[in-house]
Design a protein around this motif. Structure first.
Motif, mmCIF file in Angstrom:
data_model
loop_
_atom_site.group_PDB
_atom_site.id
_atom_site.type_symbol
_atom_site.label_atom_id
_atom_site.label_comp_id
_atom_site.label_asym_id
_atom_site.label_seq_id
_atom_site.Cartn_x
_atom_site.Cartn_y
_atom_site.Cartn_z
ATOM 1 N N VAL A 768 -49.605 -0.737 108.640
ATOM 2 C CA VAL A 768 -48.562 -1.514 109.314
ATOM 3 C C VAL A 768 -48.869 -3.010 109.230
ATOM 4 O O VAL A 768 -47.983 -3.836 108.992
ATOM 5 C CB VAL A 768 -48.424 -1.066 110.785
ATOM 6 C CG1 VAL A 768 -47.422 -1.938 111.526
ATOM 7 C CG2 VAL A 768 -47.990 0.396 110.858
ATOM 8 N N ARG A 769 -50.140 -3.361 109.395
ATOM 9 C CA ARG A 769 -50.512 -4.773 109.336
ATOM 10 C C ARG A 769 -50.272 -5.357 107.946
ATOM 11 O O ARG A 769 -49.783 -6.484 107.818
ATOM 12 C CB ARG A 769 -51.974 -4.948 109.741
ATOM 13 C CG ARG A 769 -52.221 -4.771 111.233
ATOM 14 C CD ARG A 769 -53.702 -4.742 111.533
ATOM 15 N NE ARG A 769 -53.959 -4.448 112.943
ATOM 16 C CZ ARG A 769 -55.119 -4.025 113.417
ATOM 17 N NH1 ARG A 769 -56.141 -3.838 112.588
ATOM 18 N NH2 ARG A 769 -55.282 -3.791 114.706
ATOM 19 N N TRP A 770 -50.643 -4.604 106.914
ATOM 20 C CA TRP A 770 -50.432 -5.121 105.562
ATOM 21 C C TRP A 770 -48.952 -5.257 105.238
ATOM 22 O O TRP A 770 -48.542 -6.179 104.524
ATOM 23 C CB TRP A 770 -51.113 -4.218 104.530
ATOM 24 C CG TRP A 770 -52.574 -4.510 104.384
ATOM 25 C CD1 TRP A 770 -53.620 -3.732 104.753
ATOM 26 C CD2 TRP A 770 -53.135 -5.698 103.823
ATOM 27 N NE1 TRP A 770 -54.808 -4.351 104.490
ATOM 28 C CE2 TRP A 770 -54.541 -5.565 103.900
ATOM 29 C CE3 TRP A 770 -52.604 -6.858 103.279
ATOM 30 C CZ2 TRP A 770 -55.418 -6.538 103.437
ATOM 31 C CZ3 TRP A 770 -53.462 -7.842 102.816
ATOM 32 C CH2 TRP A 770 -54.847 -7.684 102.896
ATOM 33 N N GLU A 771 -48.136 -4.362 105.784
ATOM 34 C CA GLU A 771 -46.689 -4.501 105.605
ATOM 35 C C GLU A 771 -46.198 -5.806 106.235
ATOM 36 O O GLU A 771 -45.412 -6.554 105.641
ATOM 37 C CB GLU A 771 -45.955 -3.308 106.229
ATOM 38 C CG GLU A 771 -44.437 -3.386 106.062
ATOM 39 C CD GLU A 771 -43.723 -2.200 106.704
ATOM 40 O OE1 GLU A 771 -42.484 -2.228 106.744
ATOM 41 O OE2 GLU A 771 -44.417 -1.262 107.166
ATOM 42 N N SER A 772 -46.711 -6.087 107.441
ATOM 43 C CA SER A 772 -46.333 -7.330 108.115
ATOM 44 C C SER A 772 -46.819 -8.547 107.332
ATOM 45 O O SER A 772 -46.104 -9.542 107.187
ATOM 46 C CB SER A 772 -46.917 -7.355 109.529
ATOM 47 O OG SER A 772 -46.626 -8.574 110.179
ATOM 48 N N VAL A 773 -48.045 -8.483 106.808
ATOM 49 C CA VAL A 773 -48.587 -9.608 106.045
ATOM 50 C C VAL A 773 -47.766 -9.846 104.782
ATOM 51 O O VAL A 773 -47.517 -10.998 104.399
ATOM 52 C CB VAL A 773 -50.068 -9.351 105.701
ATOM 53 C CG1 VAL A 773 -50.569 -10.369 104.678
ATOM 54 C CG2 VAL A 773 -50.920 -9.417 106.957
ATOM 55 N N LEU A 774 -47.331 -8.779 104.124
ATOM 56 C CA LEU A 774 -46.505 -8.938 102.920
ATOM 57 C C LEU A 774 -45.175 -9.604 103.251
ATOM 58 O O LEU A 774 -44.701 -10.481 102.510
ATOM 59 C CB LEU A 774 -46.275 -7.572 102.264
ATOM 60 C CG LEU A 774 -47.446 -7.004 101.450
ATOM 61 C CD1 LEU A 774 -47.129 -5.585 100.980
ATOM 62 C CD2 LEU A 774 -47.732 -7.906 100.256
ATOM 63 N N VAL A 775 -44.555 -9.178 104.349
ATOM 64 C CA VAL A 775 -43.291 -9.808 104.757
ATOM 65 C C VAL A 775 -43.525 -11.277 105.081
ATOM 66 O O VAL A 775 -42.752 -12.158 104.674
ATOM 67 C CB VAL A 775 -42.691 -9.073 105.974
ATOM 68 C CG1 VAL A 775 -41.474 -9.828 106.505
ATOM 69 C CG2 VAL A 775 -42.294 -7.650 105.599
#
Length: 849
Positions: A768-775
């Protein structure tokens, strides 16, 4: 009504889904409300302050001749004969008339540093004995009685740690040793903001603040019993000499209010309103994204309603009812928060050196109705398209097992975005590379922003693949796939952050470009070794003593020392700033480029003109120009030289001998020094500093230090901008967090299955964190590109619209910092959604439909 009740019931059942929307509206409305309340409070406070200070002045007698230079809030007015006060005191209806002498005077604090001077004026004048005509009231001590005694306003004394009996220096600009014998208030307050005031005896005021004794800036008149202000002015009119007028005390107060409220406060509140607009624009994308996801998640629910007979407009009304309730509650909370912000600023500003006038908060109807309406409009308007999409839900959609928003970018969007971007680039290049046009460049910049928004879903797929390419591992690969699942959602989430980062980048690039411009200007034009200056901006400071340059020139280490004085005059009817100096020494110390004519032969009847100014008004060597000075005299000067570079020399140059008969308070703004061959820089600088210490101890700087200090105001401006834009970035982060929270809810069953096949809680949180970082990386990258482009547009447009040459600069360290903050913000925004996802019960998650 049934569907509206259903909407409200759904809102109560799933109120957590709208926490991000609620927070976005609340913050935007609170900032807007705080700005409006603070502006109204400041205006009312200054109105009361000036009204109290000038309450005893019924008329002001002054010259009608005034010279106003572009960029000045207030022109330079001709003096009047001080003895006129004695004559006016005998006019029927006059109770008292006293001359008011006023000029620049900067106090030095107990620590040896000057007080104020960073914007607001530092004033000195004669202490008026009539307490009703004196805007300052003695609070402690006594009035000055002999030379060297002064009264200072309490705010200045506090800032400089001065007390009764303190001995210090007053820069006029010649240093004057003074003793504080009294402390005063202005309109009941310690001072007017950061303005400082020093009251001297009339003899000292005439000696240090006027070119010759017997002159005053104005005559203050108090009416006798039974005489109104208008009657007093009518009585004074017939006895006034030509070129002198009388205005009522109320008119003088209104002019002071206009200068503060109409100019400074309007600019200040407009500046804050711009950032309120940025925050609300960011809110639009966050709110729209929330409702778009909620509508997608309720596809089956809406389809069932349609199958049971609900019309499209009823489904739309149900969704908008939720938006209205959230908007009303959040806007109401925002109003309370905004009033709290204004109250907090009223208490905070005195601590940072900018005290509010002492007054209660002023909360007008506009300050409440406008932010509430804006909050309601932003929230409902942002929810309108998702509501319409909800109304288009087909009844057969109820048969679907899932309702995940996997919308992609359409070809129509791609074509429209590409066309919009091409038009934007074309307008920008036409406005900055062709015939300079701020309108074309500005329109192109706005269209570029719109193009970025339209192309967001198209670009998100490519951007996420590129940005996520280096990521390795199952969890990171899943994060990349999740970000790619709905390009429109990813783009909408990232766009909010993109706008905030773009504005930050825009100001960062423009600030760096201004610094580079100043550095290039000094490097290109200043050929000296050190500069002596009294750093200040705005109306503050007192300048440098004109006697400093000759004293420095007498040093054995110095080859040339030239002072650049300042003056004003109307040149053929146009108000212009004049540079008063030794033209021959100026040419040796500054690079003026090619010179037509001779700077050495200006004498007392010649001027030198910058090339751009000469070309604009047809001033060639040998032509004449009429100068009207502030003392009311007019003289014809011959143009004897036209020089290429006006960077530091200004547009008009004349000798000190030519300026002397017309001068006001004489001061230099800069002394440029060139050392003799073989003199070490440190030895020469130390020798110059020793002389400067005898003239008020102004700062002695190398060329690089002078260029850096000239840009000090830019860093202050950027600090304020970053602080204000923090709100927009915070709203964007709330949007990312809310989107992830909704996405976790949407993918509950999927997450449960991942946990069932062996994914651990830390791995789920990381996904979930990496998804947020990508966005966040997508939004930050787009913001940096857009901000850099808009910064280039602003610099180039300013270059075309200004006589000065602007340099474009990209600050890599600052922009890299912005990028890192954007990525870190993405990780922070994912903290709560990731924690919530990891806490899901596996069996319940798998059973979720």
């Amino acid at each position: 009504m049934t569907t509206i009740r259903l909407g409200l019931a759904s809102l109560r059942a799933h109120r957590r889904r709208f926490l991000g929307t609620f927070a976005a509206v609340l913050l935007g409305v609170a900032f807007l409300t705080g700005t409006l309340v603070m502006g109204d409070t400041l205006r009312a406070g200054f109105d009361s302050l000036f009204g109290n200070a000038n309450s005893g002045t019924d008329a002001v007698v002054r010259s009608t001749s005034v010279v106003t230079v572009a960029g000045e809030a207030q022109g330079t007015r001709s003096p009047v004969d001080a003895t006129l006060a004695e004559y006016l005191a005998k006019v029927p209806g006059v109770a008292a008339a006293v001359p008011r002498i006023e000029g620049a005077g900067q106090l030095v604090g107990a620590d040896g540093k000057p007080i104020g001077g960073q914007g607001p004026p530092t004033l000195a004048g004669n202490w008026i004995q009539d307490p009703e005509l004196n805007p300052y009231a003695l609070a402690e001590g006594r009035a000055p009685q002999k030379s060297g005694e002064v009264v200072v306003n309490k705010g200045a004394a506090k800032a400089g740690k001065l007390t009764l009996g303190s001995t210090t220096v007053l820069r006029t600009p010649d240093p004057v040793r003074v003793t504080v014998v009294g402390l005063a208030t202005f309109g009941g307050a310690d001072g007017m903001g950061q303005v400082t005031y020093t009251g001297l005896t009339r003899a000292d005021a005439e000696r240090y603040l006027t070119p010759k004794a017997g002159e005053a800036g104005a005559i203050l008149v108090r009416a006798g019993p039974g005489t109104s202000q208008n009657e007093l002015v009518a009585a004074l009119g017939p006895v006034l000499p030509e070129g002198v007028e009388a205005i009522t005390g109320q008119q003088a107060t209104d002019e002071s209010n206009e200068m503060i409220s109409g100019r400074f406060l309007s600019l200040f509140t407009t500046f804050l309103l711009v950032f309120s607009g940025v925050a609300l624009l960011v809110s639009v994308f966050s709110i729209h994204n929330t409702f778009a996801i909620v509508v997608a998640q309720r596809t089956r629910e809406n389809a069932l309603l349609r199958a049971l007979g609900a019309a499209r407009r009823q489904v739309v009304a149900m969704t908008l009812a939720e938006a209205v309730v959230v908007a009303v509650l959040a806007s109401a909370a925002g109003l309370l928060g905004g009033i709290g912000i204004a109250a907090g600023l009223q208490a905070l500003f005195p601590a940072v050196g900018f005290p509010f006038p002492d007054s209660d908060l002023v909360i007008s109807g506009t300050s409440l109705v406008l932010p509430f309406a804006v909050g309601l409009g932003v929230c409902v308007g942002s929810a309108l398209l998702p509501a319409v999409r909800a109304g288009r839900t087909a009844p057969l959609a109820a048969l679907r097992e899932t309702a995940v928003d996997d919308s992609a970018a359409s070809r129509t969007r791609s074509a429209a975005g590409a066309g919009l971007l091409a038009l934007a680039v074309g307008l920008v290049f036409a406005g900055v590379l062709g015939t300079p046009s701020l309108w074309l460049a500005g329109t192109g910049a706005v269209l570029a922003l719109a193009a970025f928004v339209v192309l967001g879903p198209v670009a998100s797929s490519y951007a996420v693949r590129i940005l996520g390419g280096p990521l390795r591992g199952t969890n990171r690969d899943l994060a990349r796939r999740n970000a790619l699942r709905s390009p429109r959602r990813t783009a909408a989430t990232a766009t909010a952050l993109m706008i905030g980062v773009a504005v930050v980048s825009l100001f960062t690039v423009f600030g760096a470009s201004l610094k580079a411009t100043m550095d290039d200007t000094v490097s290109r034009s200043f050929a000296g070794d050190v500069a002596v200056s009294a750093p200040s901006f705005g109306a503050g400071g007192s300048g440098l003593s004109p006697r400093l340059a000759p004293a420095v020139a007498a040093l054995p280490e110095v080859d040339t020392a030239v002072g650049l004085g300042k003056g004003v005059a109307e040149v053929d009817g146009r108000g212009r700033a004049l540079t008063v100096t030794d033209p021959a020494a100026l040419a040796r110390t500054f690079d003026l480029g090619s010179v037509r004519g001779s700077l050495a032969g200006l004498g007392t009847d010649g001027i030198a003109v910058a090339d751009d100014e000469a070309e604009r008004y047809g001033l060639t060597p040998g032509r004449t120009a009429e100068l009207a000075f502030t003392d009311g005299t007019r003289r014809t000067f011959t143009v004897r030289a036209v020089y290429e570079r006006a960077d530091l020399a200004g547009d008009y140059v004349l000798t000190r001998e030519a300026w002397a008969p017309h001068r006001t308070q004489d001061a230099d703004r800069l002394v440029a020094v060139t050392f003799k061959d073989g003199v070490r820089a440190d030895a020469g600088k130390a020798a110059v500093a020793g002389v400067a210490a005898r003239y008020g101890d102004p700062e002695v700087q190398t060329r690089d230090e002078y260029a850096e200090s000239s840009a000090a105001g830019i860093d202050m401006m950027l600090t304020l901008v970053y602080a204000l834009l923090a709100l927009a970035v915070l709203i964007a982060l709330l949007g990312i967090a809310n989107t992830l929270t909704l996405a976790v809810h949407e993918r509950t069953r999927e997450l449960g299955l991942l946990r069932a096949v062996g994914q651990t809680r830390p791995q789920l949180r990381a996904m979930v964190r990496w998804e947020s970082v990508l966005v966040a990386a997508f939004g930050t990258t787009g913001g940096l590109l857009l901000g850099g482009f808009l910064g280039w547009v602003l610099v180039r447009a300013s270059d075309g619209a200004s006589d000065s040459a602007f340099s474009f600069a990209l600050p890599p360290v600052q922009l890299a910092t912005v990028a890192l903050i954007g990525l870190a913000a993405g990780a922070i925004a994912a903290w709560r959604p990731a924690r919530r996802a990891a806490r899901l019960d596996v069996l319940r998650a798998i059973a979720t439909e």
